[in-house]
Design a protein around this motif. Structure first.
Motif, PDB file in Angstrom:
ATOM      1  N   HIS A 153      -8.904  10.580   6.828  1.00 40.96           N
ATOM      2  CA  HIS A 153      -8.395  10.105   8.117  1.00 40.96           C
ATOM      3  C   HIS A 153      -7.435   8.934   7.954  1.00 40.96           C
ATOM      4  O   HIS A 153      -6.557   8.722   8.796  1.00 40.96           O
ATOM      5  N   GLN A 154      -7.583   8.175   6.849  1.00 40.71           N
ATOM      6  CA  GLN A 154      -6.665   7.046   6.649  1.00 40.71           C
ATOM      7  C   GLN A 154      -5.276   7.507   6.227  1.00 40.71           C
ATOM      8  O   GLN A 154      -4.289   6.813   6.491  1.00 40.71           O
ATOM      9  N   ARG A 155      -5.187   8.651   5.589  1.00 38.93           N
ATOM     10  CA  ARG A 155      -3.856   9.212   5.317  1.00 38.93           C
ATOM     11  C   ARG A 155      -3.176   9.587   6.635  1.00 38.93           C
ATOM     12  O   ARG A 155      -1.973   9.369   6.822  1.00 38.93           O
ATOM     13  N   THR A 156      -3.967  10.149   7.549  1.00 36.70           N
ATOM     14  CA  THR A 156      -3.436  10.483   8.875  1.00 36.70           C
ATOM     15  C   THR A 156      -2.954   9.225   9.593  1.00 36.70           C
ATOM     16  O   THR A 156      -1.847   9.189  10.134  1.00 36.70           O
ATOM     17  N   ASN A 157      -3.798   8.182   9.589  1.00 36.31           N
ATOM     18  CA  ASN A 157      -3.426   6.935  10.256  1.00 36.31           C
ATOM     19  C   ASN A 157      -2.164   6.338   9.644  1.00 36.31           C
ATOM     20  O   ASN A 157      -1.283   5.847  10.360  1.00 36.31           O
ATOM     21  N   ALA A 158      -2.069   6.391   8.315  1.00 36.25           N
ATOM     22  CA  ALA A 158      -0.888   5.852   7.631  1.00 36.25           C
ATOM     23  C   ALA A 158       0.353   6.667   7.990  1.00 36.25           C
ATOM     24  O   ALA A 158       1.432   6.101   8.221  1.00 36.25           O
ATOM     25  N   ALA A 159       0.199   7.988   8.055  1.00 32.50           N
ATOM     26  CA  ALA A 159       1.332   8.850   8.410  1.00 32.50           C
ATOM     27  C   ALA A 159       1.816   8.552   9.830  1.00 32.50           C
ATOM     28  O   ALA A 159       3.023   8.526  10.102  1.00 32.50           O
ATOM     29  N   VAL A 160       0.874   8.326  10.732  1.00 27.03           N
ATOM     30  CA  VAL A 160       1.236   7.960  12.110  1.00 27.03           C
ATOM     31  C   VAL A 160       2.015   6.642  12.123  1.00 27.03           C
ATOM     32  O   VAL A 160       3.028   6.507  12.818  1.00 27.03           O
ATOM     33  N   ALA A 161       1.545   5.676  11.332  1.00 30.35           N
ATOM     34  CA  ALA A 161       2.234   4.385  11.257  1.00 30.35           C
ATOM     35  C   ALA A 161       3.645   4.557  10.691  1.00 30.35           C
ATOM     36  O   ALA A 161       4.613   3.977  11.207  1.00 30.35           O
TER      37      ALA A 161
END
Length: 461
Positions: A274-282
């Motif tokens: 999920h942190q890869r997703t959050n980073a991609a969103v950022a």
């Protein structure tokens, strides 16, 4: 003295930081009352200082705080001055109001609280009623950024929902909706589409929106809201993509693709898919600002900022002997992400997990993700007025275990006192084992403070 005389008494100034925090948190009994009337009145009385700031408005069920941490870190590494407003806080009330990664000073908070207090008390005398704790905190954040620190950007996290959330007073340069999940459904609606509709309320006319929403019904709602507002939508899986390259504990590497370009490799130190997703969103959010708002962030700066981003209480290893991991997984989606990370990122012989929850959460769906993977489950109680009783949580666990005895094979320990429960967890966790503390952030805050010997802990909303 008559009641009328009491009402007309002039507002007494707060004398200390502790008094200021006590006054703000003392507004909690007014609850969470959706609507913008009181915050609009407060802003009007202060000459609308929020209109002078550039906000990146972040909503979502999970991942808001981590996404805010990525955005703040990259912007700081890029030389920008950044205000960050988040909730809840893990250690101290001042954590919520940060300028360039540093908490507001206690004396500044005291001064701003005194500036707000007469206005809050005046509004309380009207038919609008008293502003709430979160409304006053939000107003204080606006004052801090607009009259004290003057950041280039404010990373602005919603409290609850979006449409009627107090933070929705602002007109952002970009809106972000991380995801939609089963949380606060007692307030936001009983379906994913209903929750999505509330989150979509932060989408403003003509302002781009970035999202990682997945469920078809939620995607439909977000797309329609963006269309209605004539806002360009950048959706994970459509306008941008994240492709994993490698994963190990404390290091994930991925490739980022969007309409404009490809960036690889990108490395983050926060754990969990999920942190890869959050980073991609950022990253997508920053790309939008780069394309349309002349943001200057070089790729090496982007890489440094993402790698340096940290977010306490989310898959955070706070002890090595024994290994104790903290994660505030307080809803089903959070528990699913935690379970995935425990199976795929962290090596261990035995998994011992301690959990404390609030009363109003979806406990069964959280437990469905956790119970199949633990060797020991310790249920306890957070030190908070809305806690779920340990015995009640244990009864639910036993009921689930009886219904599916083949699926669940763990030892259950019930310990009301969280400090004693933590001692038991530490004693159980051998050299090759992993101890995990999860559930409400109220419990996470206390445990984190105790393990890290932080005497400054206040914890709360």
């Amino acid at each position: 003295m008559t009641d009328q005389n009491i009402e007309q008494r002039p507002s007494m100034p707060l004398q200390t930081y502790q008094e200021a925090v006590a006054w703000i948190t003392g507004l909690i009994p007014f609850g969470i009352r959706p609507g913008l009337e009181r915050i609009e009145e407060l802003m009007e009385r202060l000459a609308n200082p929020h209109r002078r700031l550039k906000f990146i408005h972040v909503a979502g069920t999970n991942g808001k705080g981590s996404t805010c941490a990525y955005l703040t870190s990259v912007l700081l590494h890029g030389g920008y001055d950044v205000g960050t407003f988040t909730s809840p806080y893990i250690t101290k009330f001042t954590n919520r109001f940060q300028y360039n990664g540093v908490d507001i000073e206690e004396q500044t908070l005291l001064r701003l609280a005194n500036e707000l207090k007469p206005h809050v008390e005046a509004i309380a005398e009207t038919e609008l009623g008293s502003p709430t704790m979160f409304e006053v905190s939000t107003a204080l954040a606006v004052l801090f950024f607009a009259t004290v620190t003057y950041p280039d950007y404010v990373v602005w996290e919603t409290g609850l929902g979006g449409r009627l959330d107090v933070t929705n007073i602002v007109h952002p340069v970009v809106s972000v909706i991380t995801n939609i999940g089963h949380d606060h459904m007692d307030r936001l609606g009983d379906t994913i589409a209903a929750v999505a509709s509330e989150k979509a309320g932060i989408i403003k006319a003509g302002i781009p929106v970035v999202s990682a929403v997945e469920q078809p019904e939620a995607v439909e709602v977000i797309k329609q809201a963006a269309t209605d507002k004539k806002s360009t939508l950048y959706l994970l899986g459509e306008q941008f993509h994240e492709t994993v390259l490698s994963v190990q504990e404390d290091e994930q590497v991925f490739r980022f693709d969007n309409l404009f370009r490809t960036i690889e490799p990108i490395t983050i130190t926060l754990n969990g898919a999920h942190q890869r997703t959050n980073a991609a969103v950022a990253v997508m959010t920053l790309e939008v600002l780069r394309q349309y708002k002349a943001l200057v962030v070089e790729d090496d700066v982007l890489a440094e900022g993402l790698r340096a981003a940290a977010w306490p209480g989310r898959l955070e290893m706070v002890s090595q002997q024994p290994r104790i991991l903290l994660d505030g997984a307080h809803n089903p989606e959070g528990a699913e992400s935690l379970a995935h990370a425990l199976k795929n990122t962290y090596k261990h012989d035995h998994l011992h997990l301690m959990m404390g929850m609030l009363e109003n959460k979806n406990h069964q769906q959280v437990l469905e993700h956790i119970l199949p993977i633990v060797d020991t489950l310790i249920v306890t109680e957070p030190d908070y007025r809305m806690k779920k009783e340990a015995r009640e949580l244990a009864d639910l666990v036993l009921e689930m275990k009886q219904q599916q005895p083949d699926k669940y094979n763990f030892e259950l320990i019930v310990e009301k006192n969280w400090k004693t429960a933590l001692q038991k967890l530490q004693q159980l966790t051998g050299e090759t084992d992993l101890g995990v503390v999860t559930g409400t952030l109220y419990l996470i805050a206390d445990v984190r403070s105790r393990i890290l010997y932080n005497s400054d802990s206040e914890k709360g909303w």
